[in-house]
Design a protein around this motif. Structure first.
Motif, PDB file in Angstrom:
ATOM      1  N   SER A  91      -5.854   8.074 -13.845  1.00 44.18           N
ATOM      2  CA  SER A  91      -4.833   7.214 -14.426  1.00 44.18           C
ATOM      3  C   SER A  91      -4.999   5.823 -13.811  1.00 44.18           C
ATOM      4  O   SER A  91      -5.619   5.671 -12.753  1.00 44.18           O
ATOM      5  N   VAL A  92      -4.417   4.846 -14.475  1.00 44.40           N
ATOM      6  CA  VAL A  92      -4.499   3.478 -13.940  1.00 44.40           C
ATOM      7  C   VAL A  92      -3.807   3.413 -12.578  1.00 44.40           C
ATOM      8  O   VAL A  92      -4.267   2.727 -11.672  1.00 44.40           O
ATOM      9  N   GLU A  93      -2.729   4.167 -12.426  1.00 41.99           N
ATOM     10  CA  GLU A  93      -2.011   4.191 -11.143  1.00 41.99           C
ATOM     11  C   GLU A  93      -2.899   4.712 -10.018  1.00 41.99           C
ATOM     12  O   GLU A  93      -2.871   4.206  -8.903  1.00 41.99           O
ATOM     13  N   GLU A  94      -3.694   5.748 -10.331  1.00 40.09           N
ATOM     14  CA  GLU A  94      -4.600   6.301  -9.328  1.00 40.09           C
ATOM     15  C   GLU A  94      -5.663   5.279  -8.928  1.00 40.09           C
ATOM     16  O   GLU A  94      -6.049   5.187  -7.772  1.00 40.09           O
ATOM     17  N   LEU A 149      -5.378   2.014  -9.024  1.00 38.30           N
ATOM     18  CA  LEU A 149      -4.791   0.876  -8.316  1.00 38.30           C
ATOM     19  C   LEU A 149      -4.142   1.240  -6.996  1.00 38.30           C
ATOM     20  O   LEU A 149      -3.857   0.363  -6.194  1.00 38.30           O
ATOM     21  N   SER A 150      -3.923   2.538  -6.745  1.00 41.32           N
ATOM     22  CA  SER A 150      -3.270   2.928  -5.497  1.00 41.32           C
ATOM     23  C   SER A 150      -4.230   2.783  -4.325  1.00 41.32           C
ATOM     24  O   SER A 150      -5.431   2.966  -4.459  1.00 41.32           O
ATOM     25  N   LYS A 151      -3.663   2.455  -3.193  1.00 36.70           N
ATOM     26  CA  LYS A 151      -4.463   2.331  -1.972  1.00 36.70           C
ATOM     27  C   LYS A 151      -4.603   3.709  -1.343  1.00 36.70           C
ATOM     28  O   LYS A 151      -3.635   4.449  -1.225  1.00 36.70           O
ATOM     29  N   THR A 152      -5.805   4.023  -0.976  1.00 35.57           N
ATOM     30  CA  THR A 152      -6.018   5.285  -0.268  1.00 35.57           C
ATOM     31  C   THR A 152      -6.211   4.967   1.205  1.00 35.57           C
ATOM     32  O   THR A 152      -7.028   4.137   1.574  1.00 35.57           O
TER      33      THR A 152
END
Length: 101
Positions: free
Chosen positions: A47-50, A52-55
């Protein structure tokens, strides 16, 4: 196009037209890039959220290399500045190797 032959007013007009065209194309290019990113993410099941999320990768704490012989709670990894207790030990004429774990 030889710009040196154009009148000043024509150059200003041309500059305005170029700036407007750059803005229009920037919007167009960003929209294309956004579409490509979304398609690529979907192709990999993200997903776009995945995307853009920081790991955050948890780092393992560095193990101590030196320990105070009398107070075992005082340790030092050997990185960075020497703690005051290590510096006092060395200034007292003792070697750092004597503190090695």
């Amino acid at each position: 196009m030889d710009l040196s032959t154009l009148e000043f007013t024509k150059l200003v007009e041309l500059k305005s037209e170029v700036e407007n065209e750059i803005k229009r194309r920037e919007v167009e290019e960003k929209a294309k890039a956004k579409k490509q990113i979304i398609e690529l993410a979907r192709a990999y099941g993200l997903s776009v959220e995945e995307v853009l999320s920081k790991t955050v990768v948890a780092r393992k704490p560095v193990e101590a290399k030196y320990r105070h012989p009398e107070n075992t709670e005082l340790t030092w990894t050997g990185r960075g500045r020497k703690p005051a207790w290590v510096q006092a030990w060395v200034d007292g004429g003792k070697s750092l190797e004597q503190l090695a774990i």
